[in-house]
Motif scaffolding. Sequence first.
Motif, PDB file in Angstrom:
ATOM      1  N   ALA A  94     117.421  46.763  87.796  1.00 50.58           N
ATOM      2  CA  ALA A  94     116.708  45.482  87.885  1.00 50.58           C
ATOM      3  C   ALA A  94     115.273  45.675  87.407  1.00 50.58           C
ATOM      4  N   ALA A  95     114.731  44.672  86.735  1.00 55.84           N
ATOM      5  CA  ALA A  95     113.353  44.775  86.250  1.00 55.84           C
ATOM      6  C   ALA A  95     112.375  44.971  87.402  1.00 55.84           C
ATOM      7  N   HIS A  96     112.675  44.371  88.570  1.00 59.63           N
ATOM      8  CA  HIS A  96     111.723  44.499  89.675  1.00 59.63           C
ATOM      9  C   HIS A  96     111.721  45.901  90.283  1.00 59.63           C
ATOM     10  N   CYS A  97     112.623  46.771  89.809  1.00 62.29           N
ATOM     11  CA  CYS A  97     112.641  48.167  90.281  1.00 62.29           C
ATOM     12  C   CYS A  97     111.742  49.075  89.447  1.00 62.29           C
ATOM     13  N   PRO A 129     109.787  39.958  78.273  1.00 62.32           N
ATOM     14  CA  PRO A 129     108.478  39.308  78.473  1.00 62.32           C
ATOM     15  C   PRO A 129     108.514  38.279  79.592  1.00 62.32           C
ATOM     16  N   GLY A 130     109.656  37.601  79.759  1.00 66.55           N
ATOM     17  CA  GLY A 130     109.749  36.614  80.822  1.00 66.55           C
ATOM     18  C   GLY A 130     109.569  37.220  82.200  1.00 66.55           C
ATOM     19  N   TRP A 131     109.947  38.483  82.365  1.00 67.71           N
ATOM     20  CA  TRP A 131     109.711  39.154  83.645  1.00 67.71           C
ATOM     21  C   TRP A 131     108.283  39.685  83.724  1.00 67.71           C
ATOM     22  N   THR A 132     107.820  40.290  82.652  1.00 60.78           N
ATOM     23  CA  THR A 132     106.471  40.858  82.640  1.00 60.78           C
ATOM     24  C   THR A 132     105.413  39.788  82.874  1.00 60.78           C
ATOM     25  N   ASP A 133     105.591  38.625  82.276  1.00 61.31           N
ATOM     26  CA  ASP A 133     104.571  37.576  82.353  1.00 61.31           C
ATOM     27  C   ASP A 133     104.675  36.717  83.609  1.00 61.31           C
ATOM     28  N   GLY A 134     105.902  36.483  84.099  1.00 62.04           N
ATOM     29  CA  GLY A 134     106.022  35.559  85.221  1.00 62.04           C
ATOM     30  C   GLY A 134     107.120  35.889  86.210  1.00 62.04           C
ATOM     31  N   GLU A 135     107.690  37.100  86.121  1.00 60.85           N
ATOM     32  CA  GLU A 135     108.773  37.518  87.019  1.00 60.85           C
ATOM     33  C   GLU A 135     109.877  36.466  87.085  1.00 60.85           C
ATOM     34  N   ASP A 136     110.319  36.050  85.915  1.00 62.01           N
ATOM     35  CA  ASP A 136     111.412  35.093  85.813  1.00 62.01           C
ATOM     36  C   ASP A 136     112.696  35.751  86.336  1.00 62.01           C
ATOM     37  N   PRO A 137     113.320  35.207  87.394  1.00 60.13           N
ATOM     38  CA  PRO A 137     114.517  35.840  87.946  1.00 60.13           C
ATOM     39  C   PRO A 137     115.677  35.920  86.954  1.00 60.13           C
ATOM     40  N   ASP A 138     115.658  35.061  85.936  1.00 57.60           N
ATOM     41  CA  ASP A 138     116.712  35.124  84.926  1.00 57.60           C
ATOM     42  C   ASP A 138     116.540  36.314  83.989  1.00 57.60           C
ATOM     43  N   GLU A 139     115.380  36.991  84.070  1.00 53.41           N
ATOM     44  CA  GLU A 139     115.124  38.160  83.228  1.00 53.41           C
ATOM     45  C   GLU A 139     115.014  39.435  84.065  1.00 53.41           C
ATOM     46  N   ASP A 140     115.614  39.412  85.263  1.00 53.58           N
ATOM     47  CA  ASP A 140     115.494  40.557  86.176  1.00 53.58           C
ATOM     48  C   ASP A 140     116.548  41.630  85.857  1.00 53.58           C
ATOM     49  N   VAL A 243     125.333  38.354 100.814  1.00 52.58           N
ATOM     50  CA  VAL A 243     125.405  37.608  99.561  1.00 52.58           C
ATOM     51  C   VAL A 243     124.409  38.208  98.572  1.00 52.58           C
ATOM     52  N   SER A 244     124.891  38.491  97.364  1.00 56.47           N
ATOM     53  CA  SER A 244     124.031  39.080  96.341  1.00 56.47           C
ATOM     54  C   SER A 244     124.131  38.291  95.047  1.00 56.47           C
ATOM     55  N   TYR A 245     123.140  38.525  94.176  1.00 56.80           N
ATOM     56  CA  TYR A 245     123.053  37.780  92.920  1.00 56.80           C
ATOM     57  C   TYR A 245     122.794  38.736  91.764  1.00 56.80           C
ATOM     58  N   SER A 246     123.082  38.236  90.582  1.00 59.53           N
ATOM     59  CA  SER A 246     122.741  38.930  89.344  1.00 59.53           C
ATOM     60  C   SER A 246     122.417  37.890  88.286  1.00 59.53           C
ATOM     61  N   ALA A 247     121.398  38.178  87.490  1.00 58.82           N
ATOM     62  CA  ALA A 247     121.163  37.344  86.322  1.00 58.82           C
ATOM     63  C   ALA A 247     122.334  37.523  85.360  1.00 58.82           C
ATOM     64  N   VAL A 248     122.759  36.431  84.757  1.00 60.66           N
ATOM     65  CA  VAL A 248     123.824  36.495  83.763  1.00 60.66           C
ATOM     66  C   VAL A 248     123.327  37.294  82.559  1.00 60.66           C
ATOM     67  N   MET A 249     124.171  38.176  82.043  1.00 60.90           N
ATOM     68  CA  MET A 249     123.801  38.977  80.892  1.00 60.90           C
ATOM     69  C   MET A 249     123.704  38.075  79.657  1.00 60.90           C
ATOM     70  N   GLY A 250     122.473  37.697  79.318  1.00 61.76           N
ATOM     71  CA  GLY A 250     122.245  36.766  78.218  1.00 61.76           C
ATOM     72  C   GLY A 250     121.752  37.464  76.967  1.00 61.76           C
ATOM     73  N   ASP A 251     121.324  36.662  76.000  1.00 60.96           N
ATOM     74  CA  ASP A 251     120.883  37.203  74.712  1.00 60.96           C
ATOM     75  C   ASP A 251     119.683  38.124  74.864  1.00 60.96           C
ATOM     76  N   GLN A 252     118.736  37.762  75.755  1.00 60.55           N
ATOM     77  CA  GLN A 252     117.544  38.585  75.934  1.00 60.55           C
ATOM     78  C   GLN A 252     117.900  39.963  76.473  1.00 60.55           C
ATOM     79  N   ALA A 253     118.792  40.008  77.455  1.00 61.48           N
ATOM     80  CA  ALA A 253     119.200  41.297  78.020  1.00 61.48           C
ATOM     81  C   ALA A 253     119.937  42.141  76.988  1.00 61.48           C
ATOM     82  N   VAL A 254     120.800  41.523  76.204  1.00 67.21           N
ATOM     83  CA  VAL A 254     121.516  42.252  75.158  1.00 67.21           C
ATOM     84  C   VAL A 254     120.539  42.804  74.122  1.00 67.21           C
ATOM     85  N   GLU A 255     119.515  42.024  73.787  1.00 66.54           N
ATOM     86  CA  GLU A 255     118.512  42.491  72.823  1.00 66.54           C
ATOM     87  C   GLU A 255     117.727  43.670  73.394  1.00 66.54           C
ATOM     88  N   LEU A 256     117.376  43.616  74.674  1.00 65.72           N
ATOM     89  CA  LEU A 256     116.692  44.746  75.314  1.00 65.72           C
ATOM     90  C   LEU A 256     117.557  45.999  75.266  1.00 65.72           C
TER      91      LEU A 256
END
Length: 264
Positions: A94-97, A129-140, A243-256
């Motif tokens: 996770a990015a927050h780690c 960048p979405g996590w670095t700039d604003g801790e967007d949970p969709d980019e975690d 109960v746990s969550y995960s951001a959906v593996m989207g285009d940004q995560a695949v690019e990373l």
Amino acid sequence: MIQCLPSRPDRRSRARARGRRAARILLALAAMTALLSVDVPDASAEPPLGVTVTAAADGTAGRVGALFAGGLDGGHFCTASVVRSQDRDVIVTAAHCLGSPDTTFFAPGYRDGEAPYGLWKLTGTYVAPGWTDGEDPDEDIAFATVTPVDGGQADGRRVEDVVGGFPVVAQQPADATVSIVGYPSGDESPLYCANATTLFSETQRRIECPDLSGGTSGSPWLVDGALAGVLGGYEGGGTVPEVSYSAVMGDQAVELYREASDNG
């Protein structure tokens, strides 16, 4: 010469003796089977969906490890896992780690105070960048490259050479069944749970598995053995252990992932 034939009672006696011997053998075999069934668990048996157990010490768990602050004496606080990459040196969490990458270390297969595959330090991080700039949970979700703490192994192997790596996949069905392996911060062995998932939103996936408490952030979400996300995202992965969550593996995560794989 007159040949003496055995009498019927003798034949019956021998038959009864053979029967008793056979019965004793059968009883011994039954007792042995019962003993084995109690003392040797069925390696192929898996717990029911939604039940959390200690993870088996197998190849899957060997690719998953705990993240430590400063080394094994610093205590583990998150979970990460090895993924396939061009240079065989990429992990995902996770990015927050990854708030302090310079003092974060990875111990794949960690169990009961031992790091059987060595301790690995981070050499680079790949965070959206979405996590670095604003801790967007969709980019975690984030990736990192690692190298052995001792500066290298004699045979030059990378972490993926040592434990293998999970393939990375995207676009999974909303109700995909996910397996999770992760380390609660208070446990010295990883936990395992599998269950069907649901889409909490278009960008967040939800699963019900008990006991996945703090420290399991970054745990791989595996669909048929491939990484489809990590524990994190909404509410940092969840505010209750059930109960746990995960951001959906989207285009940004695949690019990373591609960037980490290419530059590792």
